[in-house]
Design an enzyme around this catalytic site. Sequence first.
Site, PDB file in Angstrom:
ATOM      1  CG  ASP A 143      -2.159   0.839   1.062  1.00 36.50           C
ATOM      2  OD1 ASP A 143      -3.244   0.252   0.921  1.00 36.50           O
ATOM      3  OD2 ASP A 143      -2.060   2.090   1.047  1.00 36.50           O
ATOM      4  CG  ASN A 201      -7.800  -4.136  -3.988  1.00 36.43           C
ATOM      5  OD1 ASN A 201      -8.990  -4.252  -4.238  1.00 36.43           O
ATOM      6  ND2 ASN A 201      -7.352  -3.306  -3.054  1.00 36.43           N
ATOM      7  CE  LYS A 229     -11.682  -0.103 -11.107  1.00 41.81           C
ATOM      8  NZ  LYS A 229     -10.612  -0.895 -10.496  1.00 41.81           N
ATOM      9  CE1 TYR A 243     -12.971   2.990 -10.320  1.00 46.41           C
ATOM     10  CE2 TYR A 243     -15.347   2.806 -10.615  1.00 46.41           C
ATOM     11  CZ  TYR A 243     -14.178   2.385 -10.005  1.00 46.41           C
ATOM     12  OH  TYR A 243     -14.212   1.359  -9.087  1.00 46.41           O
TER      13      TYR A 243
HETATM   14  N1  LIG Z   1     -15.536   0.355  -2.917  1.00 50.04           N
HETATM   15  C1  LIG Z   1     -16.357   0.092  -3.916  1.00 50.04           C
HETATM   16  O1  LIG Z   1     -17.576   0.297  -3.825  1.00 50.04           O
HETATM   17  C2  LIG Z   1     -15.816  -0.500  -5.204  1.00 50.04           C
HETATM   18  C3  LIG Z   1     -16.742  -0.900  -6.183  1.00 50.04           C
HETATM   19  C4  LIG Z   1     -16.258  -1.444  -7.364  1.00 50.04           C
HETATM   20  C5  LIG Z   1     -14.881  -1.589  -7.554  1.00 50.04           C
HETATM   21  N2  LIG Z   1     -14.026  -1.183  -6.583  1.00 50.04           N
HETATM   22  C6  LIG Z   1     -12.595  -1.373  -6.841  1.00 50.04           C
HETATM   23  O2  LIG Z   1     -12.039  -2.187  -5.835  1.00 50.04           O
HETATM   24  C7  LIG Z   1     -10.691  -1.789  -5.589  1.00 50.04           C
HETATM   25  C8  LIG Z   1     -10.517  -1.467  -4.115  1.00 50.04           C
HETATM   26  O3  LIG Z   1     -11.440  -0.471  -3.773  1.00 50.04           O
HETATM   27  P1  LIG Z   1     -11.561   0.096  -2.285  1.00 50.04           P
HETATM   28  O4  LIG Z   1     -12.757   0.972  -2.293  1.00 50.04           O
HETATM   29  O5  LIG Z   1     -11.437  -1.004  -1.317  1.00 50.04           O
HETATM   30  O6  LIG Z   1     -10.204   0.967  -2.252  1.00 50.04           O
HETATM   31  P2  LIG Z   1      -9.805   2.287  -1.450  1.00 50.04           P
HETATM   32  O7  LIG Z   1     -10.048   3.471  -2.311  1.00 50.04           O
HETATM   33  O8  LIG Z   1     -10.470   2.250  -0.133  1.00 50.04           O
HETATM   34  O9  LIG Z   1      -8.199   2.131  -1.353  1.00 50.04           O
HETATM   35  C9  LIG Z   1      -7.577   0.938  -1.015  1.00 50.04           C
HETATM   36  C10 LIG Z   1      -6.112   1.190  -0.686  1.00 50.04           C
HETATM   37  O10 LIG Z   1      -5.347   1.457  -1.877  1.00 50.04           O
HETATM   38  C11 LIG Z   1      -4.225   2.250  -1.495  1.00 50.04           C
HETATM   39  N3  LIG Z   1      -3.642   2.885  -2.686  1.00 50.04           N
HETATM   40  C12 LIG Z   1      -4.159   3.889  -3.429  1.00 50.04           C
HETATM   41  N4  LIG Z   1      -3.322   4.212  -4.424  1.00 50.04           N
HETATM   42  C13 LIG Z   1      -2.248   3.392  -4.320  1.00 50.04           C
HETATM   43  C14 LIG Z   1      -1.042   3.239  -5.056  1.00 50.04           C
HETATM   44  N5  LIG Z   1      -0.783   4.028  -6.108  1.00 50.04           N
HETATM   45  N6  LIG Z   1      -0.153   2.307  -4.664  1.00 50.04           N
HETATM   46  C15 LIG Z   1      -0.387   1.521  -3.592  1.00 50.04           C
HETATM   47  N7  LIG Z   1      -1.526   1.616  -2.851  1.00 50.04           N
HETATM   48  C16 LIG Z   1      -2.444   2.537  -3.215  1.00 50.04           C
HETATM   49  C17 LIG Z   1      -4.841   3.238  -0.511  1.00 50.04           C
HETATM   50  O11 LIG Z   1      -3.852   3.795   0.338  1.00 50.04           O
HETATM   51  C18 LIG Z   1      -5.844   2.369   0.252  1.00 50.04           C
HETATM   52  O12 LIG Z   1      -5.308   1.874   1.452  1.00 50.04           O
HETATM   53  C19 LIG Z   1     -10.409  -0.617  -6.531  1.00 50.04           C
HETATM   54  O13 LIG Z   1      -9.822  -1.092  -7.716  1.00 50.04           O
HETATM   55  C20 LIG Z   1     -11.803  -0.074  -6.820  1.00 50.04           C
HETATM   56  O14 LIG Z   1     -11.868   0.611  -8.039  1.00 50.04           O
HETATM   57  C21 LIG Z   1     -14.456  -0.652  -5.410  1.00 50.04           C
END
Ligand SMILES: NC(=O)c1ccc[n+]([C@@H]2O[C@H](COP(=O)([O-])OP(=O)(O)OC[C@H]3O[C@@H](n4cnc5c(N)ncnc54)[C@H](O)[C@@H]3O)[C@@H](O)[C@H]2O)c1
Length: 260
Positions: free
Chosen positions: A47, A95, A169, A165
């Site tokens: 992270d 992720n 995706k 976005y």
């Molecule tokens: N939360 C949702 O509703 C949702 C829905 C569909 C898809 N997603 C996808 O699931 C994945 C995770 O989503 P989430 O909401 O759990 O994530 P989040 O936005 O809560 O972030 C997760 C972690 O990623 C870390 N991060 C960000 N940029 C980084 C980088 N450049 N290098 C290393 N770490 C980095 C952040 O510090 C954070 O701890 C993403 O790809 C998101 O697009 C999420």
Amino acid sequence: MDDTHQAPLRSGRLRGRTALITGAGLGIGRACALRFAQEGARLVLVDLAEERLAETRAMLPSDTTASCHTVNVTEETQVADLAAVIGDLDILVNNVGGGRPGRIWDLSVEDWDHTMRLSLRSMFLCTRAFLPGMIERGYGRIVCMSSGARNGTVWNALHMGACAYSTAKAGVIGFVRDLAIELQDASVTINAVAPGPIDTELAGPFLRAMEEKSLPYSPFRTVPMRRLGTPAEVADAVLYLASDEASYVTGTTLDVAGGR
Ligand SMILES: NC(=O)c1ccc[n+]([C@@H]2O[C@H](COP(=O)([O-])OP(=O)(O)OC[C@H]3O[C@@H](n4cnc5c(N)ncnc54)[C@H](O)[C@@H]3O)[C@@H](O)[C@H]2O)c1
């Protein structure tokens, strides 16, 4: 966060496997870390945010083998340095992803590029770094995080605009589809998971606020199951694709989206 989803007992489905999870400091990545640890995996947690990684580490069962790495996975040299330190992997969970919202007429080139970097460049760099070792050893599982947004999502589109976005995706699906064909004989599988609206620390309050304002496109009204998913529910889908049970599954996208 909704706690309706009960974590199963440990069963050792990933015992002896080493799994790297990007963005493991929060949300879905953290849930994957917890779920994989229950299944006996050795974890490599990555992270940007060191303190978030430390929190995730502290939540794992005490007998978990896990290393934490503060790395920006959109930076080529940082990913290469990480690969040099880590060595071989069995499982890679790409992720990290996300992006900057906005109507297209308000979106700057920087906003667009930021979204592509975060969601696509990170996946490309990590896969390129760890795939050769998997091919050489004849085993690998790669799981990439797409989203229901790959087809357009009403709450994202109507609330704030999300064309960058959604584009990124959808790009994840092309990446997975192509590599599944290229990897035909390598015993390495690559798949995507496409979550719907998930009750993570960051997205959950934002999604619930739409319902509190009675917005017609709120996910509580437009998702057939009429609730948010939990990070644990997404982690279970990732676990399946990362396990030996998914040995004949590659190039697919598994929706975890409450019926959307
Ligand atoms: N939360 C949702 O509703 C949702 C829905 C569909 C898809 N997603 C996808 O699931 C994945 C995770 O989503 P989430 O909401 O759990 O994530 P989040 O936005 O809560 O972030 C997760 C972690 O990623 C870390 N991060 C960000 N940029 C980084 C980088 N450049 N290098 C290393 N770490 C980095 C952040 O510090 C954070 O701890 C993403 O790809 C998101 O697009 C999420």
